[in-house]
Design a protein around this motif. Sequence first.
Motif, short mmCIF file in Angstrom:
data_model
loop_
_atom_site.label_atom_id
_atom_site.label_comp_id
_atom_site.label_asym_id
_atom_site.label_seq_id
_atom_site.Cartn_x
_atom_site.Cartn_y
_atom_site.Cartn_z
N VAL A 94 0.80 -1.23 0.00
CA VAL A 94 0.00 0.00 0.00
C VAL A 94 0.83 1.28 0.00
O VAL A 94 0.59 2.19 -0.81
N THR A 95 1.84 1.36 0.87
CA THR A 95 2.56 2.64 1.03
C THR A 95 3.16 3.15 -0.28
O THR A 95 2.85 4.27 -0.70
N PRO A 96 4.00 2.39 -0.97
CA PRO A 96 4.55 2.91 -2.22
C PRO A 96 3.52 3.02 -3.34
O PRO A 96 3.75 3.73 -4.33
N VAL A 121 -1.98 -4.41 -6.14
CA VAL A 121 -1.73 -3.93 -4.78
C VAL A 121 -2.20 -4.97 -3.79
O VAL A 121 -3.34 -5.46 -3.87
N GLY A 122 -1.33 -5.34 -2.86
CA GLY A 122 -1.71 -6.36 -1.87
C GLY A 122 -0.67 -6.48 -0.78
O GLY A 122 0.23 -5.63 -0.65
N ILE A 140 7.45 -4.26 -5.25
CA ILE A 140 7.92 -3.27 -4.28
C ILE A 140 7.20 -3.65 -3.00
O ILE A 140 6.03 -3.33 -2.80
N ALA A 141 7.92 -4.38 -2.14
CA ALA A 141 7.27 -5.01 -0.99
C ALA A 141 8.33 -5.35 0.07
O ALA A 141 9.48 -4.91 -0.03
N ARG A 142 7.90 -6.12 1.06
CA ARG A 142 8.81 -6.56 2.12
C ARG A 142 9.18 -8.02 1.90
O ARG A 142 8.37 -8.81 1.43
N VAL A 143 10.40 -8.37 2.26
CA VAL A 143 10.81 -9.77 2.26
C VAL A 143 10.51 -10.32 3.65
O VAL A 143 11.05 -9.83 4.64
#
Length: 299
Positions: A94-96, A121-122, A140-143
């Motif tokens: 969501v943020t980026p 987006v998810g 563009i997310a977290r690992v």
Amino acid sequence: MFLLIALDEARNLHLAAATTNMSQPAASKMLKDIEELFGVPFFERLPRGMRPTLYGETMIRHVRMALGNLTQGQDAIASLQAGLSGQVDIGVIVTPSMTLVPRAIASAKAEAPRLSIGVDVGTSDMLMERLKSGQLDFLIARVLQQEDMPSLLYEDLSEETECAVARIGHPMLERRDLTLNDLATASWILSPRGSILRHQFDMIFRHRDLEAPSNVVETTAMSVIKSLLNQTDFLHVMPVEVARYYVSSRELAILPIDLPCKMDGFGIIMRRDHVISPGANLLLKHVRSVAKDIYPSKE
């Protein structure tokens, strides 16, 4: 090498030979030559047909990957000849998705108007599954901790700091002495229990020996969140970067209190074995450029 794939699909030498426009003796000789070259049998001959050995399955998998890369190369050359076009599909948390990605897409489309860009987006775990299955070019997310990092490439972009938001005119906005005690007794719209953000939020209060807020509505639907915030005195916790977007459009306001709440950083994630297209490379270039502007500490 096309013969190996044809044999894997047909499991019959005669049919595989016909598929590759070869005579059966020629196909038989070619298979024998390949097996002698590598020194291992690639197929087990059965009374009716044949099946790949462990060596054969390994070689066929690599042949398919090589052919896939060749196809991508052909598509890339065609795109360059005709001006960048084609399809790029990315996954974003969501943020980026609120700030970084729209600006990067606008810049990329200005350079390559024919490039089609899809954005999913998810949550990081959901997007990771789509990346692994080849449905997305990059994220563009977290690992997450459970991920197999050797199979992924990660490029850090930014941390995510959270803040509390409310409607314009909320009574708490006038106070300069807000404490966590005040927030603990307030009404909140929060992500469901079990989510990373909810855990981090609840721990803010537990670290101060306070009960976490009990008057809670659980949802991640932004349309519901914004409507509730505008019609009630509920509060909501969201990334500072997203909150500033809503502040600039005069939809929400940030409460005058610092929340000791930070999420893990996010960044660009790609599969190590995936050769990305020129279109995806172009979008990546603009993502990095915009990120340097938004997150100067990452320069």
